[in-house]
Design a protein around this motif. Structure first.
Motif, PDB file in Angstrom:
ATOM      1  N   SER A 585       0.827  -1.200   0.000  1.00  0.00           N
ATOM      2  CA  SER A 585       0.000   0.000   0.000  1.00  0.00           C
ATOM      3  C   SER A 585       0.865   1.255   0.000  1.00  0.00           C
ATOM      4  O   SER A 585       1.935   1.298   0.631  1.00  0.00           O
ATOM      5  CB  SER A 585      -0.928   0.005   1.217  1.00  0.00           C
ATOM      6  OG  SER A 585      -1.571   1.254   1.357  1.00  0.00           O
ATOM      7  N   LYS A 586       0.403   2.273  -0.670  1.00  0.00           N
ATOM      8  CA  LYS A 586       1.142   3.537  -0.720  1.00  0.00           C
ATOM      9  C   LYS A 586       1.157   4.224   0.651  1.00  0.00           C
ATOM     10  O   LYS A 586       1.992   5.106   0.898  1.00  0.00           O
ATOM     11  CB  LYS A 586       0.518   4.475  -1.752  1.00  0.00           C
ATOM     12  CG  LYS A 586      -0.916   4.891  -1.437  1.00  0.00           C
ATOM     13  CD  LYS A 586      -1.472   5.822  -2.504  1.00  0.00           C
ATOM     14  CE  LYS A 586      -2.910   6.253  -2.169  1.00  0.00           C
ATOM     15  NZ  LYS A 586      -3.454   7.172  -3.209  1.00  0.00           N
ATOM     16  N   ASN A 587       0.239   3.837   1.527  1.00  0.00           N
ATOM     17  CA  ASN A 587       0.170   4.427   2.866  1.00  0.00           C
ATOM     18  C   ASN A 587       1.034   3.698   3.890  1.00  0.00           C
ATOM     19  O   ASN A 587       1.141   4.148   5.034  1.00  0.00           O
ATOM     20  CB  ASN A 587      -1.286   4.439   3.357  1.00  0.00           C
ATOM     21  CG  ASN A 587      -2.175   5.321   2.510  1.00  0.00           C
ATOM     22  OD1 ASN A 587      -1.782   6.420   2.126  1.00  0.00           O
ATOM     23  ND2 ASN A 587      -3.385   4.842   2.205  1.00  0.00           N
ATOM     24  N   HIS A 588       1.626   2.580   3.481  1.00  0.00           N
ATOM     25  CA  HIS A 588       2.383   1.777   4.435  1.00  0.00           C
ATOM     26  C   HIS A 588       3.565   2.550   5.014  1.00  0.00           C
ATOM     27  O   HIS A 588       3.924   2.397   6.192  1.00  0.00           O
ATOM     28  CB  HIS A 588       2.888   0.485   3.776  1.00  0.00           C
ATOM     29  CG  HIS A 588       3.601  -0.434   4.731  1.00  0.00           C
ATOM     30  ND1 HIS A 588       4.953  -0.369   4.957  1.00  0.00           N
ATOM     31  CD2 HIS A 588       3.126  -1.428   5.534  1.00  0.00           C
ATOM     32  CE1 HIS A 588       5.287  -1.281   5.836  1.00  0.00           C
ATOM     33  NE2 HIS A 588       4.205  -1.930   6.211  1.00  0.00           N
TER      34      HIS A 588
END
Length: 666
Positions: A585-588
């Motif tokens: 995920s890009k939010n990781h």
């Protein structure tokens, strides 16, 4: 075929032995057993020292492997000391060294002896265990976790190829020290990366091991060991070195802000890494810089700061406990849900016409056949049979029931012991899978979950409900700890081709020795030192007893429940996010900035002097890694930290002797 002396070429180079024949090399040797017990003794003493002080205990598998190699390197036996015998040595050392945690001697037993009231014991008096009692208790908890792990080996190591980062790193380090190769198929897995609190650092350890320089590492280990030993002796005679008021006398006296420049604590910070120690520092600032003064000045905790009953130390402890329980349980439940899902998926694929025998990681049938062939390729005499495993589980469970009934008698109903053992079996499965995927064994969360369950099982009017609650948590923790330790060792052995039976023998041998040594060392510490005290705060014991009281209905100090609830919810949500957001995920990447609840809770619970030294260690590692940009530096830093931890841990025996002889500080 038996390989008593592996063939050699000119010089010191070995002719490579095929992986499937490595198990035939002698491993269960008298010299290896003695070396493992000696190394394990050093690790056990170190773990007792820091376990009673801060609750921190380590497997120390990497240092044990390195010390095992060093011992034989300096002896006439260096030429025929093999990598698989080194696996046997470190397996014994780990089994011995983790005894203080596995048998509850830094948590459960101190909680029962020092904090359980006469009413809570069900006896009308407080509990005190003799050395014989401790040996019987440890005997009851010492074996079922080992036998729980054995049947899981083929599934989680051979079929699913779970990474077990610490076991993986240990196997690679041993292969580098001995100049041998590893099981190549293990590094061809198409498995995706898994979530971990420190995955990059663990992987760096594994990858960098191939570049480790033996002579440089031994020199570094020796220097840091001596430096740590010198500090331990000097600080005994000059106690101010253990508590430097670097923030001024007011902060020191009013809110316990001091620095203890302990080499061992700095070494522990090196091992933990900057993210973890930063979260601990955040907890220290939150607890001792914000909440503690707030509670004191608002009159919620009017006593002296270090008073557990009326002081702010006792008040913020409940918030610490709430944060750690929330984080541990949320993380545990997510792991459990994933494990159940994967096991169901694995069972379905196993019955699939097109993908027989596949583990839960997917892949094609050929890969699955290769994976399983490495297990069936071993001679059956090197494997522990299913029959032996099940007999071991049955016998060790009976021993557990008999031992605990011998100690507690009618205070603890037999059904509670049997339920606790059965629960420990399932918790061990989840612990092994969690450890294999994240390199973190959630024994704390497992223990707390067991306490919650037994708060429901045991009637609220039972006179020994608190005692039973602690006992159940101890059984669950012991099973999870031992199963995880053995599985990490089995992973290292699998990479190198060691005999699983030899490693099981190592675990059982180390356990028997550790049962007696751990019990004796616990009594020695309690006879020489005042426990609990400012030096030995036994934080794990306080957490165990307060959790037992909390789940069985005891009230909290004024307004502590409001703050506990708020912070528990906050860190429960944080834990959920950290566990469900995938690495892809890009939010990781933003999860790094969300603190770990367990680390924050420990930072709140322990006084700042314990945390500040660890933060220094983590910061030093980070700076060094940034300077060199080399993953090999990480291995070197871990070896430095091992010397720091072992030096202070071992020489604490010398200061203990001085204390027992009545020698006074200057």
């Amino acid at each position: 075929m038996s390989i008593s002396n592996p063939p050699r070429t000119s010089g010191s180079q070995r002719i490579p032995v095929p992986w499937h024949l490595k198990a035939d090399i002698p491993q269960v040797t008298l010299r290896g057993t003695i070396a493992g017990l000696v190394i394990g003794t050093v690790v056990l003493i170190s773990n007792f020292q820091f376990g009673l002080q801060t609750g921190w205990v380590s497997m120390m598998s990497l240092p044990s492997a390195l010390l095992g190699f060093a011992i034989f390197k300096l002896s006439p036996f260096s030429n025929d000391f093999t990598d698989v015998e080194n696996v046997y040595v470190q397996s014994i050392a780990v089994a011995v060294g983790t005894g203080p945690l596995a048998y509850g001697l830094i948590g459960i037993i101190p909680a029962m002896e020092h904090f359980l009231t006469s009413d809570e014991s069900g006896l009308g008096r407080t509990l005190h265990f003799s050395t014989t009692d401790l040996i019987v208790w440890s005997l009851g908890l010492g074996f079922f976790g080992v036998f729980f792990a054995i049947p899981l080996r083929k599934q989680v190591i051979v079929k699913e190829k779970l990474p077990f980062p610490s076991g993986n790193a240990t196997g690679i380090l041993i292969s580098v020290l001995h100049g041998t190769s590893l099981l190549e198929e293990e590094f061809k897995s198409d498995a995706p990366d898994v979530e971990s609190n420190e995955p990059e650092e663990q992987n760096q350890v594994s990858l960098a091991a191939n570049d480790a320089n033996y002579k440089s590492n031994i020199r570094s280990l020796s220097i840091t060991f001596v430096a740590s030993a010198v500090y331990t002796i000097v600080s005994f005679f000059i106690p101010i070195l253990k508590s430097l008021p670097v923030f001024g006398s007011y902060a020191s006296e009013a809110f316990l802000w001091n620095l203890q420049p302990s080499p061992a604590y700095i070494g522990q910070g090196i091992i933990m890494g900057l993210p973890t120690v930063s979260y601990m520092l955040f907890g220290a600032i939150l607890g001792w810089g914000v909440l503690s003064p707030l509670a004191k000045y608002q009159g919620w905790a009017p006593g002296e700061v270090d008073d557990w009953k009326t002081g702010s130390q006792g008040w913020i402890m409940w918030i610490s406990l709430s944060i750690m329980i929330s984080d541990s349980l949320v993380s545990f439940m997510v792991m459990a849900a994933r494990s159940v899902s994967r096991l169901v998926g694995s069972a379905r694929r196993a019955h699939s016409q097109y993908q027989p025998l596949l583990g839960d990681r997917g892949g094609d049938g050929d890969n699955a056949s290769v994976a399983t062939s490495y297990d069936t390729g071993l001679d059956p005499r090197h494997l522990v049979s299913d029959k032996a495993s099940f007999v071991g589980i049955a016998v060790s469970s009976i021993i557990c029931a008999i031992s605990l009934k011998f100690i507690f008698g009618q205070l603890v109903p037999l059904y509670t012991i049997l339920i606790a053992v059965v629960m420990a079996l399932f918790f061990s499965i989840l612990a092994v899978r969690a450890l294999g995927e994240t390199d973190l064994n959630p024994v704390s969360g497992i223990g707390k979950l067991s306490q919650l369950i037994f708060a429901v099982i045991v009637p609220s009017n039972h006179p020994s409900k608190i005692l039973i609650n602690l006992m159940a948590g101890g059984i669950a923790e012991a099973g999870a700890q031992q199963a995880g330790d053995l599985m990490q060792d089995l992973k290292a052995g699998h990479l190198l081709g060691a005999s699983p039976k030899a490693q099981t023998i190592a675990q059982l041998t180390g356990t028997v020795y550790s049962i007696f040594l751990s019990s004796i060392m616990y009594k020695v510490y309690n006879s020489v030192y005042e426990i609990p005290s400012k030096m030995f705060r036994i934080p794990t014991a306080v957490i165990w007893i307060d959790c037992a009281r909390l789940v069985t209905g005891e009230g909290l100090p004024p307004n502590a429940w409001v703050f506990s609830l708020v912070f528990g919810v906050i860190f429960g949500v944080i834990s959920l996010l950290k566990n469900i957001i995938p690495k892809e995920s890009k939010n990781h990447k933003y999860l790094f900035y969300l603190p770990s609840g367990v680390a924050v809770g420990i930072g709140i619970y322990n006084t700042p002097n314990f945390t500040l030294a660890r933060f220094i260690g983590g910061l030093v590692t980070y700076i060094q890694m940034k300077k060199t940009g080399s993953s090999n530096q990480r291995v070197h830093m871990i070896i430095l930290s091992s010397g720091l931890v072992l030096g202070e841990g071992l020489f604490s025996c010398f200061t203990m002797l001085l204390t027992s002889l009545g020698v006074k500080p200057l």
